[in-house]
Design a protein around this motif. Sequence first.
Motif, PDB file in Angstrom:
ATOM      1  N   VAL A  94     109.172 -43.196 -64.177  1.00 12.58           N
ATOM      2  CA  VAL A  94     109.818 -42.470 -65.281  1.00 12.58           C
ATOM      3  C   VAL A  94     111.236 -42.098 -64.866  1.00 12.58           C
ATOM      4  O   VAL A  94     112.207 -42.361 -65.583  1.00 12.58           O
ATOM      5  N   PHE A  95     111.371 -41.492 -63.679  1.00 16.62           N
ATOM      6  CA  PHE A  95     112.683 -41.082 -63.174  1.00 16.62           C
ATOM      7  C   PHE A  95     113.624 -42.281 -63.033  1.00 16.62           C
ATOM      8  O   PHE A  95     114.775 -42.243 -63.486  1.00 16.62           O
ATOM      9  N   LEU A  96     113.153 -43.362 -62.399  1.00 14.02           N
ATOM     10  CA  LEU A  96     114.017 -44.525 -62.160  1.00 14.02           C
ATOM     11  C   LEU A  96     114.421 -45.207 -63.467  1.00 14.02           C
ATOM     12  O   LEU A  96     115.565 -45.642 -63.614  1.00 14.02           O
ATOM     13  N   CYS A  97     113.483 -45.306 -64.417  1.00 16.98           N
ATOM     14  CA  CYS A  97     113.805 -45.923 -65.711  1.00 16.98           C
ATOM     15  C   CYS A  97     114.859 -45.110 -66.452  1.00 16.98           C
ATOM     16  O   CYS A  97     115.804 -45.673 -67.022  1.00 16.98           O
ATOM     17  N   LEU A  98     114.699 -43.789 -66.443  1.00 13.73           N
ATOM     18  CA  LEU A  98     115.677 -42.945 -67.129  1.00 13.73           C
ATOM     19  C   LEU A  98     117.027 -42.983 -66.423  1.00 13.73           C
ATOM     20  O   LEU A  98     118.075 -43.002 -67.074  1.00 13.73           O
ATOM     21  N   LYS A  99     117.018 -43.016 -65.088  1.00 14.03           N
ATOM     22  CA  LYS A  99     118.277 -43.092 -64.338  1.00 14.03           C
ATOM     23  C   LYS A  99     118.986 -44.416 -64.617  1.00 14.03           C
ATOM     24  O   LYS A  99     120.181 -44.431 -64.929  1.00 14.03           O
ATOM     25  N   ALA A 100     118.270 -45.522 -64.504  1.00 12.72           N
ATOM     26  CA  ALA A 100     118.866 -46.838 -64.767  1.00 12.72           C
ATOM     27  C   ALA A 100     119.271 -46.954 -66.233  1.00 12.72           C
ATOM     28  O   ALA A 100     120.306 -47.546 -66.559  1.00 12.72           O
ATOM     29  N   GLY A 101     118.477 -46.373 -67.121  1.00 15.73           N
ATOM     30  CA  GLY A 101     118.821 -46.390 -68.550  1.00 15.73           C
ATOM     31  C   GLY A 101     120.109 -45.638 -68.819  1.00 15.73           C
ATOM     32  O   GLY A 101     120.945 -46.074 -69.618  1.00 15.73           O
ATOM     33  N   GLY A 102     120.292 -44.493 -68.169  1.00 16.89           N
ATOM     34  CA  GLY A 102     121.528 -43.721 -68.323  1.00 16.89           C
ATOM     35  C   GLY A 102     122.733 -44.493 -67.831  1.00 16.89           C
ATOM     36  O   GLY A 102     123.801 -44.481 -68.458  1.00 16.89           O
ATOM     37  N   ILE A 103     122.583 -45.190 -66.705  1.00 15.40           N
ATOM     38  CA  ILE A 103     123.677 -46.011 -66.172  1.00 15.40           C
ATOM     39  C   ILE A 103     124.046 -47.093 -67.177  1.00 15.40           C
ATOM     40  O   ILE A 103     125.227 -47.333 -67.456  1.00 15.40           O
ATOM     41  N   ASN A 104     123.038 -47.747 -67.743  1.00 14.95           N
ATOM     42  CA  ASN A 104     123.290 -48.816 -68.715  1.00 14.95           C
ATOM     43  C   ASN A 104     123.890 -48.281 -70.005  1.00 14.95           C
ATOM     44  O   ASN A 104     124.763 -48.920 -70.599  1.00 14.95           O
ATOM     45  N   ARG A 105     123.420 -47.114 -70.444  1.00 14.97           N
ATOM     46  CA  ARG A 105     123.955 -46.535 -71.681  1.00 14.97           C
ATOM     47  C   ARG A 105     125.434 -46.202 -71.515  1.00 14.97           C
ATOM     48  O   ARG A 105     126.250 -46.514 -72.379  1.00 14.97           O
ATOM     49  N   ARG A 106     125.792 -45.590 -70.384  1.00 19.62           N
ATOM     50  CA  ARG A 106     127.201 -45.250 -70.133  1.00 19.62           C
ATOM     51  C   ARG A 106     128.072 -46.493 -70.007  1.00 19.62           C
ATOM     52  O   ARG A 106     129.259 -46.458 -70.291  1.00 19.62           O
ATOM     53  N   ALA A 107     127.477 -47.593 -69.552  1.00 14.70           N
ATOM     54  CA  ALA A 107     128.227 -48.836 -69.403  1.00 14.70           C
ATOM     55  C   ALA A 107     128.283 -49.624 -70.712  1.00 14.70           C
ATOM     56  O   ALA A 107     128.818 -50.730 -70.751  1.00 14.70           O
ATOM     57  N   GLY A 108     127.724 -49.063 -71.782  1.00 14.36           N
ATOM     58  CA  GLY A 108     127.769 -49.737 -73.084  1.00 14.36           C
ATOM     59  C   GLY A 108     126.707 -50.800 -73.267  1.00 14.36           C
ATOM     60  O   GLY A 108     126.816 -51.646 -74.150  1.00 14.36           O
ATOM     61  N   ARG A 109     125.668 -50.757 -72.451  1.00 11.32           N
ATOM     62  CA  ARG A 109     124.583 -51.740 -72.578  1.00 11.32           C
ATOM     63  C   ARG A 109     123.376 -51.046 -73.216  1.00 11.32           C
ATOM     64  O   ARG A 109     122.383 -50.737 -72.552  1.00 11.32           O
ATOM     65  N   GLY A 110     123.484 -50.804 -74.507  1.00 13.00           N
ATOM     66  CA  GLY A 110     122.478 -50.039 -75.240  1.00 13.00           C
ATOM     67  C   GLY A 110     121.113 -50.684 -75.270  1.00 13.00           C
ATOM     68  O   GLY A 110     120.089 -50.011 -75.214  1.00 13.00           O
ATOM     69  N   ARG A 111     121.080 -52.024 -75.358  1.00  9.39           N
ATOM     70  CA  ARG A 111     119.791 -52.707 -75.440  1.00  9.39           C
ATOM     71  C   ARG A 111     119.026 -52.580 -74.116  1.00  9.39           C
ATOM     72  O   ARG A 111     117.816 -52.364 -74.114  1.00  9.39           O
ATOM     73  N   GLN A 112     119.722 -52.699 -73.006  1.00 12.71           N
ATOM     74  CA  GLN A 112     119.071 -52.511 -71.711  1.00 12.71           C
ATOM     75  C   GLN A 112     118.564 -51.078 -71.577  1.00 12.71           C
ATOM     76  O   GLN A 112     117.465 -50.848 -71.084  1.00 12.71           O
ATOM     77  N   ALA A 113     119.375 -50.121 -71.996  1.00 13.99           N
ATOM     78  CA  ALA A 113     118.974 -48.712 -71.923  1.00 13.99           C
ATOM     79  C   ALA A 113     117.741 -48.452 -72.782  1.00 13.99           C
ATOM     80  O   ALA A 113     116.823 -47.736 -72.366  1.00 13.99           O
ATOM     81  N   ALA A 114     117.699 -49.055 -73.977  1.00 14.28           N
ATOM     82  CA  ALA A 114     116.542 -48.877 -74.867  1.00 14.28           C
ATOM     83  C   ALA A 114     115.275 -49.444 -74.232  1.00 14.28           C
ATOM     84  O   ALA A 114     114.203 -48.824 -74.281  1.00 14.28           O
TER      85      ALA A 114
END
Length: 192
Positions: A94-114
Amino acid sequence: MAKLGAHLCAVAWCCSLQIMLVDWAYEQWAVPTHAGYRVFLAFGVTAALIPLFIAASDDAENIEFTTEFAGNHTVHSYLLVYLTYVAVTCAELVFLCLKAGGINRRAGRGRQAAGLRVAAIAALFGLAYAASKGSYLVTYAMGRPWPLELEEKVSPTLSGVSIVLLIVGLSISASALRRSSEQQGECVKASQ
């Protein structure tokens, strides 16, 4: 023996998922150290499960490593070790998915974050699975277990939902990552 094989495969799968997500969530210089911790823990759990399995198999013939045999102390211990590992792994996922998702969201990769958010939800269902089976074992040891029939319906459902959501979430993220890599490759070719 098949149950031990299935549980060891699950330990290896959980460890592999952790390593993949560590690679996505941490700076590259930190990945070997973080991955090493996860591998060490997986080997430790494996080293605990195998002797418990052998001891329980020696105790009685035709024994199964399920909550139905919670009265066997060795099976009880085996399942608690396995479920504790699953719970710890799922909490970290859960922690790693949310952390990696946040990195992707900030980088403009919304689909990866989702996709990673879906995987985080999957890990929560995995945590609920471990809590469901584990709570049955704990209440059994206290002499007040909840109905076994209910546990045998709830736990497999939680596990199934977790696996399906995890596959969907990681597939979305991986396909988005591949598409992003292909687009970057095309941009590099066009600039040359």
